[in-house]
Design an enzyme around this catalytic site. Sequence first.
Site, PDB file in Angstrom:
ATOM      1  N   LYS A  31       2.352  -2.786   6.485  1.00  0.00           N
ATOM      2  CA  LYS A  31       2.698  -2.665   5.067  1.00  0.00           C
ATOM      3  C   LYS A  31       4.167  -2.246   4.892  1.00  0.00           C
ATOM      4  O   LYS A  31       4.832  -2.656   3.929  1.00  0.00           O
ATOM      5  CB  LYS A  31       1.750  -1.689   4.362  1.00  0.00           C
ATOM      6  CG  LYS A  31       0.297  -2.197   4.286  1.00  0.00           C
ATOM      7  CD  LYS A  31       0.172  -3.518   3.528  1.00  0.00           C
ATOM      8  CE  LYS A  31      -1.265  -3.924   3.286  1.00  0.00           C
ATOM      9  NZ  LYS A  31      -1.411  -5.192   2.542  1.00  0.00           N
ATOM     10  N   SER A  60       0.854  -1.202   0.000  1.00  0.00           N
ATOM     11  CA  SER A  60       0.000   0.000   0.000  1.00  0.00           C
ATOM     12  C   SER A  60       0.883   1.244   0.000  1.00  0.00           C
ATOM     13  O   SER A  60       2.039   1.189   0.441  1.00  0.00           O
ATOM     14  CB  SER A  60      -0.856  -0.005   1.272  1.00  0.00           C
ATOM     15  OG  SER A  60      -1.497   1.240   1.464  1.00  0.00           O
ATOM     16  N   TYR A 100      -1.797  -0.507  10.406  1.00  0.00           N
ATOM     17  CA  TYR A 100      -1.833  -0.796   8.967  1.00  0.00           C
ATOM     18  C   TYR A 100      -0.532  -0.332   8.296  1.00  0.00           C
ATOM     19  O   TYR A 100       0.101  -1.101   7.551  1.00  0.00           O
ATOM     20  CB  TYR A 100      -3.052  -0.125   8.331  1.00  0.00           C
ATOM     21  CG  TYR A 100      -3.297  -0.544   6.897  1.00  0.00           C
ATOM     22  CD1 TYR A 100      -3.864  -1.783   6.600  1.00  0.00           C
ATOM     23  CD2 TYR A 100      -2.949   0.286   5.839  1.00  0.00           C
ATOM     24  CE1 TYR A 100      -4.081  -2.175   5.291  1.00  0.00           C
ATOM     25  CE2 TYR A 100      -3.173  -0.091   4.522  1.00  0.00           C
ATOM     26  CZ  TYR A 100      -3.739  -1.321   4.262  1.00  0.00           C
ATOM     27  OH  TYR A 100      -3.950  -1.709   2.950  1.00  0.00           O
TER      28      TYR A 100
END
Length: 246
Positions: A155, A138, A151
């Site tokens: 990533k 991402s 998150y």
Amino acid sequence: MAAKFDFNGRRVLVTGAGAGIGRGICKALYESGAEVYGVSRTQENLNSLKVECPDLVTVCVDLSDWDATRAALSLLPTMHGVVNNAAIAINGSCLTAKPEDFDKMYTGNVKQVLNVSQIFALKMIQDKIRGAIVNISSQASQAALKDHVLYCGTKGALDIMSKVMGLELGEHGIRVNCVNPTVVLTSMGKLAWSDPAKAGPMLDKIPLGRFAEIDDVVSGVLFLLSDQAALINAVTLPIDGGFLAT
Ligand code: NAP
């Protein structure tokens, strides 16, 4: 419409096949002639995918369970390509992130990618297949996003883990790359970005002025899986309209 590639004679496994980006990747690979293996957690989603792609092989397993994943995937044949797409999102401030959510996120977004990659990289090496692994990372791996502490962390970990894998597996002819999309309004994307008060400022930071469509991501993934990307290894490819350059 995603780019056209010819994957006839290639076997490709895609995780998170039931919904969103993974489902789009499965359908595009299927239409490009690949023998597709779709792995996901919810049988109902796999059943509906199978209606659209009747010859696709489905495997229902929760990838956050290391041993169940080994049991379910080890019996499958060697793959020419693996797309580690499945992931989860638990958002919130760094001040309130819970230890159990930390564990869920790093298991669900990082540890399972190592597990799936190990299973199939070993098979590729054994069968002398110069395969390709594409991990769906991402833009959040390389830019700090408010309320995305877990998150972004997972990533970021995925990016560097993928580069180490590319380094170590390169001598076997196996390429490992990431794609790093901006927001895609799947169910995961809607969770964080459907509020116009959040979406507006994010859109303002994307030079091309829009979020990604599933097909934007599909094109990047199919390219990296294909022989057209034969010398591309250990890269992170933003599909972000220029967001990471700003
Ligand atoms: P999504 O709509 O939530 O779909 C995720 C799929 O993965 C679902 O089918 C889900 O299964 C499956 N899955 C998740 N955890 C699993 C597990 N432990 N075991 C088996 N299957 C599992 O998500 P998405 O938006 O398509 O995201 C796909 C990838 O793109 C992720 O890696 C995500 O981080 C990345 N990404 C997304 C965005 C975005 O804005 N959407 C942006 C950049 C990167 P169920 O069928 O049970 O739900």
